[in-house]
Design a protein around this motif. Structure first.
Motif, mmCIF file in Angstrom:
data_model
loop_
_atom_site.group_PDB
_atom_site.id
_atom_site.type_symbol
_atom_site.label_atom_id
_atom_site.label_comp_id
_atom_site.label_asym_id
_atom_site.label_seq_id
_atom_site.Cartn_x
_atom_site.Cartn_y
_atom_site.Cartn_z
ATOM 1 N N SER A 180 2.902 10.302 -0.282
ATOM 2 C CA SER A 180 2.285 9.778 -1.507
ATOM 3 C C SER A 180 2.051 8.270 -1.444
ATOM 4 C CB SER A 180 3.169 10.095 -2.714
ATOM 5 O OG SER A 180 3.282 11.477 -2.896
ATOM 6 N N GLY A 181 1.164 7.808 -2.307
ATOM 7 C CA GLY A 181 0.841 6.398 -2.461
ATOM 8 C C GLY A 181 -0.134 6.239 -3.597
ATOM 9 N N ASN A 182 -0.809 5.112 -3.657
ATOM 10 C CA ASN A 182 -1.864 4.941 -4.654
ATOM 11 C C ASN A 182 -2.967 4.069 -4.094
ATOM 12 O OD1 ASN A 182 -0.644 2.421 -4.830
ATOM 13 N ND2 ASN A 182 -0.485 2.424 -7.057
ATOM 14 N N ALA A 183 -3.930 3.720 -4.936
ATOM 15 C CA ALA A 183 -5.117 3.017 -4.449
ATOM 16 C C ALA A 183 -5.536 1.942 -5.437
ATOM 17 C CB ALA A 183 -6.264 4.010 -4.235
ATOM 18 N N ILE A 184 -6.178 0.912 -4.910
ATOM 19 C CA ILE A 184 -6.817 -0.106 -5.734
ATOM 20 C C ILE A 184 -8.271 -0.207 -5.307
ATOM 21 C CG2 ILE A 184 -4.709 -1.399 -6.182
ATOM 22 C CD1 ILE A 184 -5.590 -3.401 -4.030
ATOM 23 N N VAL A 185 -9.109 -0.701 -6.206
ATOM 24 C CA VAL A 185 -10.541 -0.791 -5.954
ATOM 25 C C VAL A 185 -10.969 -2.250 -5.974
ATOM 26 C CG1 VAL A 185 -12.833 -0.229 -6.838
ATOM 27 C CG2 VAL A 185 -11.022 1.499 -6.882
ATOM 28 N N GLU A 186 -11.613 -2.674 -4.897
ATOM 29 C CA GLU A 186 -12.241 -3.989 -4.838
ATOM 30 C C GLU A 186 -13.749 -3.812 -4.954
ATOM 31 O OE1 GLU A 186 -9.042 -6.526 -2.259
ATOM 32 O OE2 GLU A 186 -10.632 -5.540 -1.121
ATOM 33 N N GLU A 187 -14.465 -4.909 -4.974
ATOM 34 C CA GLU A 187 -15.911 -4.832 -5.157
ATOM 35 C C GLU A 187 -16.596 -4.052 -4.044
ATOM 36 O OE1 GLU A 187 -19.763 -7.838 -5.676
ATOM 37 O OE2 GLU A 187 -17.711 -8.627 -5.716
ATOM 38 N N ASP A 188 -16.080 -4.176 -2.824
ATOM 39 C CA ASP A 188 -16.768 -3.582 -1.686
ATOM 40 C C ASP A 188 -15.974 -2.491 -0.972
ATOM 41 O OD1 ASP A 188 -14.824 -5.287 -0.769
ATOM 42 O OD2 ASP A 188 -16.018 -6.112 0.874
ATOM 43 N N ARG A 189 -14.784 -2.122 -1.511
ATOM 44 C CA ARG A 189 -14.015 -1.097 -0.809
ATOM 45 C C ARG A 189 -12.888 -0.585 -1.701
ATOM 46 N NH1 ARG A 189 -10.326 -4.527 3.585
ATOM 47 N NH2 ARG A 189 -9.414 -5.993 2.083
ATOM 48 N N VAL A 190 -12.353 0.566 -1.279
ATOM 49 C CA VAL A 190 -11.152 1.135 -1.893
ATOM 50 C C VAL A 190 -10.023 1.039 -0.868
ATOM 51 C CG1 VAL A 190 -10.089 3.214 -2.845
ATOM 52 C CG2 VAL A 190 -12.472 2.667 -3.379
ATOM 53 N N ILE A 191 -8.854 0.613 -1.325
ATOM 54 C CA ILE A 191 -7.701 0.441 -0.454
ATOM 55 C C ILE A 191 -6.621 1.433 -0.872
ATOM 56 C CG2 ILE A 191 -5.911 -1.148 0.335
ATOM 57 C CD1 ILE A 191 -7.862 -3.434 -0.501
ATOM 58 N N ALA A 192 -6.195 2.244 0.050
ATOM 59 C CA ALA A 192 -5.117 3.204 -0.209
ATOM 60 C C ALA A 192 -3.883 2.790 0.577
ATOM 61 C CB ALA A 192 -5.538 4.612 0.197
ATOM 62 N N MET A 193 -2.743 2.827 -0.079
ATOM 63 C CA MET A 193 -1.472 2.586 0.593
ATOM 64 C C MET A 193 -0.593 3.802 0.378
ATOM 65 S SD MET A 193 1.096 -0.687 0.285
ATOM 66 C CE MET A 193 1.989 -1.226 1.752
ATOM 67 N N TYR A 194 0.062 4.277 1.433
ATOM 68 C CA TYR A 194 0.834 5.503 1.329
ATOM 69 C C TYR A 194 1.972 5.482 2.343
ATOM 70 C CZ TYR A 194 -1.739 6.979 5.512
ATOM 71 O OH TYR A 194 -2.266 7.049 6.788
ATOM 72 N N LEU A 195 2.908 6.377 2.145
ATOM 73 C CA LEU A 195 4.031 6.495 3.070
ATOM 74 C C LEU A 195 3.648 7.385 4.243
ATOM 75 C CD1 LEU A 195 6.986 6.063 3.876
ATOM 76 C CD2 LEU A 195 7.577 8.035 2.445
ATOM 77 N N GLY A 196 3.673 6.824 5.426
ATOM 78 C CA GLY A 196 3.571 7.626 6.642
ATOM 79 C C GLY A 196 4.945 8.172 6.963
ATOM 80 N N HIS A 197 5.110 9.457 6.813
ATOM 81 C CA HIS A 197 6.443 10.059 6.918
ATOM 82 C C HIS A 197 7.098 9.759 8.262
ATOM 83 C CE1 HIS A 197 9.090 13.723 7.611
ATOM 84 N NE2 HIS A 197 9.666 13.073 6.605
ATOM 85 N N ARG A 198 8.339 9.292 8.202
ATOM 86 C CA ARG A 198 9.136 8.934 9.375
ATOM 87 C C ARG A 198 8.474 7.842 10.211
ATOM 88 N NH1 ARG A 198 13.405 11.936 9.910
ATOM 89 N NH2 ARG A 198 13.750 11.243 12.063
ATOM 90 N N TYR A 199 7.687 6.976 9.538
ATOM 91 C CA TYR A 199 6.933 5.957 10.270
ATOM 92 C C TYR A 199 6.872 4.635 9.498
ATOM 93 C CZ TYR A 199 3.466 4.483 13.760
ATOM 94 O OH TYR A 199 2.812 3.850 14.786
ATOM 95 N N GLY A 200 6.494 4.694 8.221
ATOM 96 C CA GLY A 200 6.408 3.480 7.417
ATOM 97 C C GLY A 200 5.214 3.489 6.495
ATOM 98 N N GLU A 201 5.011 2.348 5.824
ATOM 99 C CA GLU A 201 3.894 2.226 4.878
ATOM 100 C C GLU A 201 2.593 2.020 5.641
ATOM 101 O OE1 GLU A 201 5.123 3.258 2.449
ATOM 102 O OE2 GLU A 201 6.671 2.062 1.488
#
Length: 581
Positions: A180-201
């Motif tokens: 799971s994670g969430n997202a933010i929206v900029e003028e020119d792109r969408v950025i998603a951040m999420y947990l890579g299981h057993r790896y990191g953000e």
């Protein structure tokens, strides 16, 4: 929603790789099915992913870091214009497969008509809810048949109600799975951040019209899970939240299981992150073993709200003030989204995004309430949260719900005689919206109200062998005797008698507090969708459960006023269309 107050502190061309989605699986399917059967549904889904990790295998990079194989699910590259993307989607094999599955599953009597559900039936947390170029996008964890690790599945909507399946968006590798994670929206792109299981953000971005092409930032985790990777000081990370302030990106994650203060990071480029300090202050509401999973932090009105999931208590939120000078969130109030068990049959994790009008749109997944093939998670209806007062959050259904309505029935000025059940003969169904207003009683005894218990029973069989009971207790809450203008009532959904099936997992009632003015009528909006019941109360509270009637004639609706007469001022009822028609 009655947030519990703490104090008055206030700070300031298409190419394809891998396999066809309907091709022969290359994983040891029998072993995977065995694991799915044996792992207790009540335990974290991450345990399944850990077990599958053993089957899928991992590798060690040249730098000594553990990596995991690239997903075996077919992946596509799409054009950069909307017209070309729509043309490519018409013959997309993943979508063709999803369509065939939906056709087969349409005969399932418990499969919701107007609540979103995965076409394959494998679904977990919603993630990355966002509004981009005039459309709503929702992602969610899903396990494709060819690779039983979490991917980010993807749907899009013009109105938050009618959702269209799109190809998978984010695939695992080098991380074990995309959590799971969430997202933010900029003028020119969408950025998603999420947990890579057993790896990191992990961070991924997309900028095309339908968010079909995603690129991961960096060569691996931008914030490593040191414990899982066996590096550094062994610090853990969990499901993250991301936001942007004054041109700088901020990320929030837990430091360890049970951490309710969170660990704040910041970055100028999304690739290199600086660890700062704890973030949440003045939390006087959490219990031991609560956790801050799936945090969604954003403004609401002139304050800030953090929606999150606790594995012990379910969906929750903090309301407070964002001290931007210290980069701290000072909590002044709190409330729940779960008012009973998370599972079976309860609301689960949130995914939220600002609506651009001072409010917040949020969608949750709901857990199944049956141990059989009829089970499976669904999404709730979208909800709009608004700030009603300094420490009170309102909640209403969101999206173009009226577009689903047909076959309207209207009842006005009906007396509900004391202690007698009134069956509404013309109001029947298992995919309906009901809007009811019941007049408040003016009679008072002392500072409290002497009011009847008002019941609305749905999914009722003719002889009441099965029914799901919605009840409101006016002025019977803990705060009822301390406010001359308002009284605390209780709204409850009791599914104890909702089914005669032996495999249905019955549960205690879902019961929540509602503050109403003493002369304020009770206003209910009830959404029944085959195996789901959601109830909104006076724009201030929402409760929801799953229900699985065993009888095909459990379609009735009745009302009851316990103790003395009540007046049903108005009731509107509609049958509801499928969102896939």
């Amino acid at each position: 929603m009655n947030a519990t107050r703490s104090n008055k502190y206030k700070a300031q061309s298409m190419t394809t790789t891998n396999q066809h989605p309907n091709s022969e699986r290359t994983y040891p399917v029998n072993s995977i099915r065995f694991l799915k059967r044996r792992i207790d549904r009540k335990r974290s889904l991450s345990l399944l992913a850990v077990a599958l990790c053993v089957l899928c295998g991992s590798a060690v990079s040249a730098q000594g870091e553990k990596t995991y194989p690239t997903s075996r699910v077919q992946k596509f590259t799409f054009a950069d214009t909307l017209e070309e993307q729509e043309a490519q989607l018409k013959n997309n094999p993943q979508l063709e497969y999803f369509g065939r599955v939906r056709e087969r599953q349409a005969r399932d009597r418990y499969r919701p008509l107007y609540h979103y559900i995965s076409p394959t039936g494998t679904m977990n947390d919603p993630t990355g809810l966002s509004f981009w170029q005039g459309r709503w996008h929702m992602f969610y964890q899903s396990w494709p048949g060819e690779d039983p690790r979490q991917h980010w599945a993807h749907v899009v909507s013009d109105d938050l109600i009618h959702w269209r399946d799109l190809p998978y968006a984010i695939y695992p590798g080098p991380e074990n799975a995309a959590f799971s994670g969430n997202a933010i929206v900029e003028e020119d792109r969408v950025i998603a951040m999420y947990l890579g299981h057993r790896y990191g953000e992990m961070v991924a971005t997309s900028s095309d019209p339908l968010l079909l092409n995603w690129t991961k930032i960096g060569d691996g985790a931008v914030i490593p899970d040191e414990k899982a990777m066996g590096i550094g000081e062994g610090r853990e990370v969990f499901d993250p939240g991301i936001w942007k302030k004054d041109g700088t990106y901020y990320a929030l994650t837990q430091r360890a299981w049970g951490d309710m203060e969170g660990q704040l990071f910041r970055s100028d480029d999304l690739k290199t992150w600086e660890r700062l300090h704890t973030f949440v202050e003045n939390d006087t509401y959490s219990f031991p073993r609560d956790d801050l999973s799936c945090p969604n932090f954003m403004p609401i009105g002139d304050r800030h709200i953090m929606l999150f999931f606790s594995h012990t208590r379910g969906g929750r939120y903090f309301l407070g003030d964002y001290d931007t000078d210290r980069d701290k969130f000072v909590v002044t109030a709190h409330d729940d989204f779960n008012f009973g068990a998370v599972t079976p049959g309860g609301v689960h994790a949130p995914s939220a995004f600002p609506d651009g009008k001072g409010g917040v749109i949020v969608i949750f997944n709901m857990n199944p309430g049956v141990n059989s093939s009829d089970g499976g998670q669904i999404m709730t209806l979208p909800r709009r949260l608004t700030l009603l007062s300094d420490n009170e959050v309102g909640v209403e259904p969101a999206g173009d719900i009226s577009s689903l309505r047909y076959d309207h029935q209207l009842i006005e000025g009906l007396t509900l005689p004391a202690n007698g059940e009134v069956v509404l003969e013309k109001v029947r169904g298992n995919a309906m919206e009901i809007s009811a207003e019941i007049a408040a009683s003016a009679e008072k005894v002392g500072p409290g109200l002497l009011s009847p218990v008002l019941e609305l029973n749905v999914l009722r069989s003719p002889n009441r062998e099965e029914y799901t009971r919605i009840a409101f207790f006016r002025g019977r809450g803990r705060k009822a005797f301390y406010d001359k203008e308002r009284g605390e009532g209780w709204i409850t959904i009791d599914s104890s008698y909702s089914s005669t099936r032996p495999d249905v997992l019955l549960r205690a009632p879902e019961t929540a507090s509602v503050m109403l003015d003493h002369d304020e009528p009770l206003k209910l909006r009830v959404f029944i969708d085959r195996s789901s019941v959601e109830v909104f109360v006076n724009g201030r509270q929402c409760v929801a459960v799953r229900a699985y009637p065993g009888r095909e004639d459990s379609l009735g609706v009745s009302l009851r006023s316990q103790g003395r007469d009540s007046i049903l001022t108005r009731l509107d009822a509609w049958q509801m269309k499928s969102i896939y028609e």
